[in-house]
Enzyme design. Structure first.
Site, PDB file in Angstrom:
ATOM      1  N   CYS B  50       0.932  -1.184   0.073  1.00 28.73           N
ATOM      2  CA  CYS B  50       0.090  -0.230   0.170  1.00 28.73           C
ATOM      3  C   CYS B  50       0.673   1.307   0.076  1.00 28.73           C
ATOM      4  O   CYS B  50       0.462   2.265  -0.334  1.00 28.73           O
ATOM      5  CB  CYS B  50      -1.032   0.210   1.270  1.00 28.73           C
ATOM      6  SG  CYS B  50      -0.027  -0.352   2.761  1.00 28.73           S
ATOM      7  N   HIS B  98      19.183   0.888  -1.058  1.00 24.73           N
ATOM      8  CA  HIS B  98      17.356   0.963  -1.169  1.00 24.73           C
ATOM      9  C   HIS B  98      16.710  -0.142  -0.576  1.00 24.73           C
ATOM     10  O   HIS B  98      15.862  -0.076   0.231  1.00 24.73           O
ATOM     11  CB  HIS B  98      16.856   1.558  -2.540  1.00 24.73           C
ATOM     12  CG  HIS B  98      15.447   2.068  -2.178  1.00 24.73           C
ATOM     13  ND1 HIS B  98      14.898   2.858  -1.681  1.00 24.73           N
ATOM     14  CD2 HIS B  98      14.376   1.123  -2.788  1.00 24.73           C
ATOM     15  CE1 HIS B  98      13.595   2.873  -1.749  1.00 24.73           C
ATOM     16  NE2 HIS B  98      13.260   1.922  -2.376  1.00 24.73           N
TER      17      HIS B  98
END
Lengths: 267, 362
Positions: B50, B98
């Site tokens: 989400c 990342h």
């Protein structure tokens, strides 16, 4: 290596395990929590070998002088931690047990305590069982005092709303309370059986050694009263924790004094 | 061989943009085979949650991989308009760094949250099943999971709860241990009470009782939570059996005083009682905290604990970054030694998840 050397190695390992636990508390473990357990277990194995050598030398249970008795009680304490602490999965019990173990070991190693021998102690299986079970009971109650301390620390954090890093490491107070009661019960049962074996050895000993016999009955009765209060008067948590700590400290304080007045239990 | 990542997250794009690129589970089944056939791309993993949509890719040239993923994202979602600044496109070492930051919860909306690790593991498993991964991404994701585990165990980044509801649950677990035998009572059907009750239910509490001045509202909430409603004038009768009370009644007087609770504790046989007072003004007399086995927290207490925990996480951020930096460098060393394999050489990872050369530093 001599018994003293082996006990010293065990002591160093217990101290190492304690320091390691402080690193665990800071969240900086080098090898995870198994590193802590490994150090304690290794220390206990050295401890066991030391006691075995002494038992082989004197051909009886090694509780014939203050040094041997302290080493036996601490050995029982660590054994109880390894068996009960891990079976009941109480996290961080080790760091609270180790200071007591280290302090008693250091006391036992004090010069002059490994001298003299209680000549009355015969080579009897019943006598060995009597002594072993009684001292194991004290070890279990030592562990109860450790869980009681953990309870009080955790309860204080919950009451004051000041949650330190220890908060997440310590178990729930209900778990600690349950464990404390169980340990008090196990200790009471061990001492009861130990006393029964003492009777088997001979009632004539009881006549000779009134102070020690009375003291042991009193200790058993007071611990029993604490458990009765838990059952009948719904004593929970704090009262049981305080009781287990206070009773164990009283036991330690009076153990040596009573033995001085004893004719048979001179250790 | 170069590893890149192209994606959007809550930090770079608003939900209106993120939702246009999101992959539902059904979409992923179609998307992964298409990604495998994208020109110039040797390997690929799609992570869609989400808060983020990211595609990790491997190609002989970084620019080719970025272009292929960018193109795939737009074509798959049938977007004619090219999205520019909301999409990040990282090459090594930033692409590796990342992923390590994402799985460790350092890039999450709530710093240190742990749900992301499970989500990335699931995304990787799906890519593995679809055979869109090869040597480089298999190794990268295995290492990322190891780094996340080490960061979790060796720093305070995931420690302690950081929301009022979860702090309530954590405290309940430190009082009762397993909540499976605990009974909860909600006084006043407010939003925060409901959230806290839901959080407790998710941890397996045995039952929930709801009491509210408007009985119909109590019935509605009780039905929603799978609990039982009681009339407000009779909640005292239920008190003996409950372990946790969450109160948020709009009342001018205290509904629970030290005296009234003192006698109730005797009837409760002194079993521990956890009280959460979310009312304003407060519903419970603060002096009840002085009673044995009673633990009272108000909304400020819970918020203060949540803030302390968040501060502790932030203080450990630099340690996490250092650990990630060291592991990125080691991974790049390993990647440089990797012989250039044939394109689309899809391999399953070492089951033990350990490389022949150790590349995770402690």
């Amino acid at each position: 290596m001599s018994e003293h050397g082996l006990i010293l190695v065990a002591l160093v390992m217990y101290a190492g395990a304690f320091v390691y636990a402080l690193f665990l508390l800071q969240g900086r473990p080098l090898w995870g929590s198994w590193g802590h357990r490994t150090l304690i277990t290794a220390g206990w194995l050295f401890h066991t070998y030391g006691l075995y050598l002494r038992a082989s030398e004197i051909q009886r249970c090694p509780i014939t002088n203050p040094f041997e008795t302290m080493m036996f009680i601490t050995w029982a304490l660590v054994l109880c931690y390894l068996v009960l602490g891990m079976t009941w999965r109480v996290s961080f019990l080790g760091p609270f047990t180790l200071p007591l173990v280290i302090a008693l070991c250091l006391f036992g190693l004090f010069p002059g305590l490994d001298r003299g021998r209680s000549v009355e102690l015969q080579r009897s299986v019943w006598l060995s069982l009597h002594a072993t079970l009684s001292l194991l009971a004290y070890g279990v109650w030592g562990l109860a005092a450790a869980t009681g301390t953990m309870y009080l620390l955790q309860e204080r954090q919950l009451k004051t709303h000041r949650l330190r890093s220890l908060f997440l490491r310590l178990p729930a107070i209900e778990q600690l309370d349950r464990m404390n009661v169980r340990l008090l019960l196990v200790g009471l049962a061990l001492l009861a059986v130990g006393m029964v074996f003492g009777f088997v050895v001979g009632v004539e000993f009881l006549k000779k050694d009134v102070p020690k016999t009375l003291w042991t009955f009193m200790v058993w009765a007071v611990y029993g009263a604490l458990l009765v209060s838990h059952r009948m008067h719904r004593w929970h948590g704090r009262k049981i924790a305080l009781g287990s700590i206070a009773l164990f400290l009283s036991l330690l304080a009076t153990f040596g004094v009573v033995n001085m007045f004893s004719t048979v239990h001179k250790f | 061989m170069h590893i890149v990542v192209v994606g959007l997250s809550h930090q770079s794009a608003p939900i209106e943009v993120r939702e246009r690129f999101a992959f539902t589970p059904g979409m992923l089944e179609r998307a992964l085979p298409l990604l495998r056939s994208a020109p110039g791309l040797d390997e690929g993993v799609i992570v869609s949650t989400c808060n983020r949509v990211e595609i990790y890719g491997v190609a002989a040239q970084a620019a080719d991989a970025i272009h292929a993923i960018d193109d795939f994202l737009h074509r798959f979602h049938e977007l004619e308009e090219r999205i520019g600044k909301e999409i990040y496109r990282y090459e090594e070492p930033r692409s590796i760094e990342h992923l390590f930051r994402v799985v460790s919860g350092l890039d999450s909306m709530v710093l240190g949250e742990t749900e992301i690790l499970g989500q990335v593991k699931k995304a990787y498993d799906q890519a593995l099943s679809a055979k869109t991964t090869g040597k480089a991404l298999n190794q990268l994701f295995q290492k990322a999971f190891q780094v996340a585990k080490k960061i979790r165990s060796q720093t305070a980044i995931t420690r302690g709860s950081v929301s009022v509801a979860s702090v309530g649950v954590e405290l309940a677990e430190k009082i009762f241990g397993d909540l499976g035998a605990s009974h909860v009572m909600i006084l006043g059907a407010g939003d925060t009470s409901e959230k806290a009750a839901r959080a407790l239910l998710s941890r397996g509490v045995r039952s929930v009782i709801v009491s509210n001045r408007t009985y119909e509202r109590a019935v509605a909430l009780a039905t929603e939570l799978g609990g039982r409603a009681v009339r407000f004038d009779s909640f005292g009768e239920e008190f003996v059996g409950v372990d946790i009370v969450i109160s948020s009644i709009a009342a001018t007087h205290q509904v629970l005083t030290r005296e009234s609770l003192g006698s109730l504790m005797v009837a409760r046989q002194n079993r521990p009682l956890f009280l959460i007072d979310l009312g304003m003004p407060r519903n419970i007399d603060p002096a009840v905290n002085e009673l044995d086995n009673v633990y009272l927290y108000n909304v400020d207490d819970l918020q203060s604990i949540a803030d302390d925990n968040m501060r502790a996480r932030q203080e450990d951020l630099s340690r996490c970054e250092e650990m990630i930096g060291a592991n990125v460098a080691k991974f790049q060393e390993w990647l440089r030694r990797l012989p250039p394999g044939p394109a689309k050489d899809h391999q399953h990872p070492d089951p033990a998840g350990s490389p022949s050369t150790p590349i995770v530093s402690h």
